[in-house]
Write a protein that holds these residues in place. Structure first.
Motif, PDB file in Angstrom:
ATOM      1  N   VAL B 110      -5.311   1.035  -3.446  1.00 11.34           N
ATOM      2  CA  VAL B 110      -4.470   0.687  -4.594  1.00 11.34           C
ATOM      3  C   VAL B 110      -4.445  -0.812  -4.795  1.00 11.34           C
ATOM      4  O   VAL B 110      -4.768  -1.586  -3.903  1.00 11.34           O
ATOM      5  N   ARG B 111      -4.024  -1.200  -5.975  1.00 10.06           N
ATOM      6  CA  ARG B 111      -3.906  -2.629  -6.259  1.00 10.06           C
ATOM      7  C   ARG B 111      -2.659  -2.912  -7.069  1.00 10.06           C
ATOM      8  O   ARG B 111      -2.086  -1.997  -7.680  1.00 10.06           O
ATOM      9  N   GLY B 112      -2.288  -4.169  -7.074  1.00 14.13           N
ATOM     10  CA  GLY B 112      -1.101  -4.565  -7.809  1.00 14.13           C
ATOM     11  C   GLY B 112      -0.917  -6.062  -7.723  1.00 14.13           C
ATOM     12  O   GLY B 112      -1.858  -6.796  -7.408  1.00 14.13           O
ATOM     13  N   MET B 113       0.290  -6.494  -7.978  1.00 19.70           N
ATOM     14  CA  MET B 113       0.595  -7.919  -7.929  1.00 19.70           C
ATOM     15  C   MET B 113       1.870  -8.154  -7.141  1.00 19.70           C
ATOM     16  O   MET B 113       2.635  -7.238  -6.867  1.00 19.70           O
ATOM     17  N   GLY B 114       2.046  -9.392  -6.776  1.00 15.47           N
ATOM     18  CA  GLY B 114       3.251  -9.760  -6.066  1.00 15.47           C
ATOM     19  C   GLY B 114       3.464 -11.261  -6.111  1.00 15.47           C
ATOM     20  O   GLY B 114       2.706 -11.994  -6.755  1.00 15.47           O
ATOM     21  N   TYR B 129      -3.301  -8.094  -5.266  1.00 14.53           N
ATOM     22  CA  TYR B 129      -3.760  -7.537  -3.997  1.00 14.53           C
ATOM     23  C   TYR B 129      -4.544  -6.265  -4.281  1.00 14.53           C
ATOM     24  O   TYR B 129      -4.404  -5.639  -5.331  1.00 14.53           O
ATOM     25  N   ASP B 130      -5.367  -5.914  -3.321  1.00 16.06           N
ATOM     26  CA  ASP B 130      -6.160  -4.693  -3.400  1.00 16.06           C
ATOM     27  C   ASP B 130      -6.274  -4.191  -1.961  1.00 16.06           C
ATOM     28  O   ASP B 130      -6.856  -4.888  -1.124  1.00 16.06           O
ATOM     29  N   VAL B 131      -5.669  -3.081  -1.653  1.00 16.94           N
ATOM     30  CA  VAL B 131      -5.584  -2.649  -0.271  1.00 16.94           C
ATOM     31  C   VAL B 131      -6.131  -1.240  -0.086  1.00 16.94           C
ATOM     32  O   VAL B 131      -6.182  -0.438  -1.016  1.00 16.94           O
ATOM     33  N   ASP B 132      -6.527  -0.986   1.134  1.00 18.18           N
ATOM     34  CA  ASP B 132      -6.996   0.333   1.556  1.00 18.18           C
ATOM     35  C   ASP B 132      -6.219   0.684   2.815  1.00 18.18           C
ATOM     36  O   ASP B 132      -6.445   0.086   3.859  1.00 18.18           O
ATOM     37  N   ASN B 133      -5.268   1.574   2.682  1.00 17.28           N
ATOM     38  CA  ASN B 133      -4.456   1.998   3.812  1.00 17.28           C
ATOM     39  C   ASN B 133      -4.614   3.498   4.015  1.00 17.28           C
ATOM     40  O   ASN B 133      -4.699   4.239   3.036  1.00 17.28           O
ATOM     41  N   ARG B 134      -4.599   3.917   5.286  1.00 12.00           N
ATOM     42  CA  ARG B 134      -4.811   5.334   5.590  1.00 12.00           C
ATOM     43  C   ARG B 134      -3.909   5.758   6.730  1.00 12.00           C
ATOM     44  O   ARG B 134      -3.403   4.937   7.490  1.00 12.00           O
ATOM     45  N   PHE B 135      -3.746   7.061   6.832  1.00  7.39           N
ATOM     46  CA  PHE B 135      -3.091   7.604   8.014  1.00  7.39           C
ATOM     47  C   PHE B 135      -3.883   8.808   8.508  1.00  7.39           C
ATOM     48  O   PHE B 135      -4.610   9.454   7.754  1.00  7.39           O
TER      49      PHE B 135
END
Lengths: 114, 155
Positions: B110-114, B129-135
């Motif tokens: 996902v991506r977004g701003m901050g 930002y552009d992140v790749d998070n997993r579980f």
């Protein structure tokens, strides 16, 4: 992190991942991270929520030895990070744009029976 | 090499057995320095807080038991170089980064701003930002060869 940091309800197409005050290393760039280069200590907290159902796929990959049922859907994140001299706070979760997201049930390795 | 639906129909083919289809900009971003990455919202920006990038964070009751990584992965530095045991996000690609797992997985690219703050000066700036998070959560065979129950995050 605690086991209950991950909650999954596949039937409802929902899941969540909560991480609070996790110590990490900030490498600054992806390449530096891949090379395990210099880093600075940092701390992150985030909450990710998965929901919806855009597509359901049953996959089997005998080469990489995994199989599963996956729900492609959407995810939102709110997160923050801090390190010496720098903090970051994301915009609210609803402003997230999903590039790709899924939740699923999977078996791989010794649990794969292809 | 094909990844198949259960009915045998191919989901997609990768021309390179070491790469799955992923987001092109992942590779473009890898060439940018942090200085180039961070800037104002008016330009091309990105906040990259890369963690122990390829190491699943171990959680849960078995806090002392490590998991085995998946055997495959990507070789961002080219054929014959080190394999990083993760596949890029995408349809048909293995989402887990640990092997010998029977459980649940989740992946969020996902991506977004901050808002970033220089805590010394108080100056703020808008970043993307552009992140790749997993579980990964469930029963797994640890490096000790025994079955365990735990949860992992890829952050």
């Amino acid at each position: 992190m605690p086991n209950d940091s991950v909650r999954v309800n596949l039937g409802a197409g929902r899941a969540s991942l909560n991480v609070a005050d996790r110590d990490v290393e900030d490498y600054g760039t992806i390449v530096n991270a891949l090379l395990d280069g210099p880093s600075v200590p940092a701390n992150v907290s985030f909450r990710i929520e998965w929901s919806g159902e855009n597509r359901v796929a049953d996959l089997i990959d005998p080469v990489n030895r995994f199989t599963g049922r996956y729900i492609e859907n959407s995810a939102t994140i709110e997160w923050s990070a801090r390190e010496e001299g720098f903090t970051f706070v994301s915009d609210p979760a609803e402003t997230t744009t999903t590039e790709f997201a899924l939740i699923g049930r999977e078996r791989n390795g010794v649990f794969f029976h292809g | 090499m094909n990844v198949l639906h259960r009915d045998g129909s191919p989901i997609e083919q990768s021309r390179d057995t070491h790469r799955y289809v992923g987001h092109r900009h992942f590779w473009e971003r890898a060439a940018l320095s942090r200085r180039q990455f961070m800037g104002t919202a008016a330009g091309v920006t990105g906040a990259v807080l890369t963690s122990g990038f390829w190491l699943p964070a171990l959680a849960s009751a078995d806090a002392t038991t490590a998991a085995n990584p998946i055997p495959g992965g990507i070789q961002p530095f080219g054929p014959g170089t080190e394999v990083f045991h993760v596949f890029l996000p995408g349809r048909g690609a293995e989402p887990s980064t640990i092997f010998d797992l029977n459980g649940f997985v989740g992946l969020a690219n996902v991506r977004g701003m901050g808002t970033a703050t220089d805590t010394r000066s108080g100056a703020t700036s808008r970043l993307i930002y552009d992140v790749d998070n997993r579980f990964m959560k469930g029963v797994f065979v640890g490096t000790d060869g025994k079955h365990h129950n735990g949860a992992f995050a890829f952050i």
